[in-house]
Motif scaffolding. Structure first.
Motif, PDB file in Angstrom:
ATOM      1  N   PRO A 212       0.805  -1.229   0.000  1.00 48.75           N
ATOM      2  CA  PRO A 212       0.000   0.000   0.000  1.00 48.75           C
ATOM      3  C   PRO A 212       0.837   1.279   0.000  1.00 48.75           C
ATOM      4  O   PRO A 212       0.320   2.348  -0.340  1.00 48.75           O
ATOM      5  CB  PRO A 212      -0.834  -0.129   1.287  1.00 48.75           C
ATOM      6  CG  PRO A 212      -0.114  -1.119   2.131  1.00 48.75           C
ATOM      7  CD  PRO A 212       0.556  -2.067   1.190  1.00 48.75           C
ATOM      8  N   SER A 213       2.110   1.172   0.324  1.00 45.50           N
ATOM      9  CA  SER A 213       2.981   2.358   0.323  1.00 45.50           C
ATOM     10  C   SER A 213       3.142   2.958  -1.065  1.00 45.50           C
ATOM     11  O   SER A 213       3.589   4.109  -1.206  1.00 45.50           O
ATOM     12  CB  SER A 213       4.360   2.012   0.910  1.00 45.50           C
ATOM     13  OG  SER A 213       4.929   0.905   0.243  1.00 45.50           O
ATOM     14  N   ILE A 214       2.768   2.230  -2.115  1.00 42.66           N
ATOM     15  CA  ILE A 214       2.873   2.772  -3.472  1.00 42.66           C
ATOM     16  C   ILE A 214       1.974   3.991  -3.648  1.00 42.66           C
ATOM     17  O   ILE A 214       2.279   4.892  -4.437  1.00 42.66           O
ATOM     18  CB  ILE A 214       2.523   1.691  -4.532  1.00 42.66           C
ATOM     19  CG1 ILE A 214       2.897   2.160  -5.946  1.00 42.66           C
ATOM     20  CG2 ILE A 214       1.044   1.316  -4.478  1.00 42.66           C
ATOM     21  CD1 ILE A 214       4.367   2.312  -6.188  1.00 42.66           C
ATOM     22  N   PHE A 215       0.880   4.073  -2.890  1.00 40.32           N
ATOM     23  CA  PHE A 215      -0.068   5.177  -3.087  1.00 40.32           C
ATOM     24  C   PHE A 215       0.547   6.535  -2.740  1.00 40.32           C
ATOM     25  O   PHE A 215       0.301   7.528  -3.426  1.00 40.32           O
ATOM     26  CB  PHE A 215      -1.343   4.941  -2.286  1.00 40.32           C
ATOM     27  CG  PHE A 215      -2.171   3.790  -2.775  1.00 40.32           C
ATOM     28  CD1 PHE A 215      -2.672   3.780  -4.068  1.00 40.32           C
ATOM     29  CD2 PHE A 215      -2.435   2.705  -1.950  1.00 40.32           C
ATOM     30  CE1 PHE A 215      -3.432   2.714  -4.533  1.00 40.32           C
ATOM     31  CE2 PHE A 215      -3.196   1.631  -2.403  1.00 40.32           C
ATOM     32  CZ  PHE A 215      -3.683   1.638  -3.702  1.00 40.32           C
ATOM     33  N   SER A 216       1.341   6.592  -1.696  1.00 36.37           N
ATOM     34  CA  SER A 216       1.974   7.866  -1.336  1.00 36.37           C
ATOM     35  C   SER A 216       2.982   8.273  -2.406  1.00 36.37           C
ATOM     36  O   SER A 216       3.160   9.470  -2.672  1.00 36.37           O
ATOM     37  CB  SER A 216       2.659   7.761   0.038  1.00 36.37           C
ATOM     38  OG  SER A 216       3.713   6.806   0.011  1.00 36.37           O
ATOM     39  N   LYS A 217       3.621   7.300  -3.043  1.00 39.28           N
ATOM     40  CA  LYS A 217       4.580   7.606  -4.103  1.00 39.28           C
ATOM     41  C   LYS A 217       3.858   8.099  -5.361  1.00 39.28           C
ATOM     42  O   LYS A 217       4.344   8.997  -6.057  1.00 39.28           O
ATOM     43  CB  LYS A 217       5.418   6.364  -4.435  1.00 39.28           C
ATOM     44  CG  LYS A 217       6.150   5.759  -3.239  1.00 39.28           C
ATOM     45  CD  LYS A 217       7.021   6.770  -2.522  1.00 39.28           C
ATOM     46  CE  LYS A 217       7.757   6.129  -1.352  1.00 39.28           C
ATOM     47  NZ  LYS A 217       8.512   7.123  -0.562  1.00 39.28           N
ATOM     48  N   ILE A 218       2.686   7.521  -5.643  1.00 42.82           N
ATOM     49  CA  ILE A 218       1.893   8.016  -6.776  1.00 42.82           C
ATOM     50  C   ILE A 218       1.452   9.447  -6.503  1.00 42.82           C
ATOM     51  O   ILE A 218       1.472  10.305  -7.395  1.00 42.82           O
ATOM     52  CB  ILE A 218       0.671   7.105  -7.029  1.00 42.82           C
ATOM     53  CG1 ILE A 218       1.115   5.702  -7.444  1.00 42.82           C
ATOM     54  CG2 ILE A 218      -0.232   7.710  -8.111  1.00 42.82           C
ATOM     55  CD1 ILE A 218      -0.018   4.696  -7.553  1.00 42.82           C
ATOM     56  N   SER A 236      10.061   4.118  -9.035  1.00 46.39           N
ATOM     57  CA  SER A 236      11.400   4.694  -8.824  1.00 46.39           C
ATOM     58  C   SER A 236      11.527   5.291  -7.435  1.00 46.39           C
ATOM     59  O   SER A 236      12.551   5.116  -6.763  1.00 46.39           O
ATOM     60  CB  SER A 236      11.681   5.771  -9.877  1.00 46.39           C
ATOM     61  OG  SER A 236      11.854   5.207 -11.149  1.00 46.39           O
ATOM     62  N   ALA A 237      10.492   5.994  -7.000  1.00 50.08           N
ATOM     63  CA  ALA A 237      10.515   6.584  -5.657  1.00 50.08           C
ATOM     64  C   ALA A 237      10.484   5.504  -4.583  1.00 50.08           C
ATOM     65  O   ALA A 237      11.134   5.621  -3.536  1.00 50.08           O
ATOM     66  CB  ALA A 237       9.331   7.538  -5.492  1.00 50.08           C
ATOM     67  N   LEU A 238       9.752   4.428  -4.860  1.00 50.90           N
ATOM     68  CA  LEU A 238       9.642   3.327  -3.900  1.00 50.90           C
ATOM     69  C   LEU A 238      10.989   2.633  -3.692  1.00 50.90           C
ATOM     70  O   LEU A 238      11.325   2.210  -2.578  1.00 50.90           O
ATOM     71  CB  LEU A 238       8.607   2.320  -4.410  1.00 50.90           C
ATOM     72  CG  LEU A 238       7.983   1.354  -3.393  1.00 50.90           C
ATOM     73  CD1 LEU A 238       7.167   2.120  -2.357  1.00 50.90           C
ATOM     74  CD2 LEU A 238       7.094   0.338  -4.114  1.00 50.90           C
TER      75      LEU A 238
END
Length: 289
Positions: A212-218, A236-238
């Protein structure tokens, strides 16, 4: 350890490469022999243990919603005509215990934005993303293979394959710092680099497992290639914060987002079809092309 039990299907794209066929009908409803692409994708998810299917739809995509809904008039007609095999096919488009959720993406703003539309349904669980126009034929469903890797690594898993170096501008391309068998520890990812700038010939294809941490990166991503929110930028940010793995899956992928790939899939699936195989192969042998 939380299970991967939800899958997101971004289906809001315009399908311009198949115009005029996709002017009023979603590209995901294009048939491979006798089943639409989106059904193959949904079946792969269910066979991989997914319990909830989340479709990110857009304008002119109601056919997808109808496909996974009941069809009382059609079912009644088939029942009255004793067409029981067809009735069973219609009624079992998706198992009764599987939830289907449809979310409207107001405008196509890229794959990253489409995935983010599912945030409130995903909550704090890991989840899969399946792009229906990447049709993958394998003994073990591609997503099931990836979930096995996720269960071991507990981090993002990207489906990758070795591509022709001349085609790097069609893919997100990874670079890696280490590998174990078919699993790569991803060091970087770049969206559609030129062959001269590509760090490898390992291209990302339409299967992902994300935490779920992908959402903050999006959320932090700005429009990139094509002025869209690219999932590649979020990945890339992840990579800066946690492990990301690429996995070369076992199976054959058909790029059904291209006309040639779509035709190849139809020919090869027809050649394996239990009702058509024998006669179709005879027909192919007679062709003088």
């Amino acid at each position: 350890m939380k299970k991967v039990r939800k899958a997101v299907f971004p289906v809001a794209g315009l399908g311009t490469r198949f115009l005029p066929a996709t002017k009023a009908s979603p590209k995901e409803m294009l048939p491979i022999v006798d089943k639409p692409l989106i059904q193959y994708a949904a079946e792969e998810a269910v066979q991989s243990g997914i319990e909830q299917l989340i479709f990110i739809t857009g304008r002119s995509k109601n056919a997808i919603i109808d496909h996974f809904d009941s069809a009382p008039d059609l079912e009644s007609d088939l029942k009255n005509k004793n067409k029981n095999m067809l009735l069973k096919l219609v009624q079992n488009t998706i198992p009764k215990n599987i939830d289907c959720i449809f979310i409207r993406q107001n405008s196509p703003q890229g794959l990253g934005h489409a995935i983010h539309c599912a945030k409130n349904i995903i909550n704090d669980e890991p989840f899969a993303v399946i792009l229906a126009d990447d049709l993958i034929k394998s003994k073990t469903p591609c997503l099931k293979q990836m979930i096995s890797i996720y269960n071991t690594k507990q981090s993002t898993v990207l489906a990758i394959e070795r591509i022709n170096k001349a085609d790097t501008q069609k893919y997100g391309i990874i670079d890696f710092q280490s590998k174990s068998n078919n699993t790569f520890n991803v060091k970087s990812i770049v969206e559609k680099p030129t062959p001269a700038k590509a760090k490898s010939n390992l291209g990302v294809v339409g299967r992902y497992i994300f935490p779920p941490s992908i959402f903050s990166k999006i959320n932090m991503s700005k429009p990139g290639v094509g002025k869209e929110i690219q999932i590649t930028d979020a990945i890339s940010a992840l990579i800066n914060d946690e492990d990301v793995h690429g996995y070369i899956f076992e199976g054959k992928r058909y790029d059904c987002g291209s006309k040639l790939g779509y035709l190849k899939a139809n020919i090869e699936y027809a050649a394996d079809h239990k009702e058509l195989s024998r006669d179709f192969k005879k027909y192919l042998k007679k062709l003088k092309i």
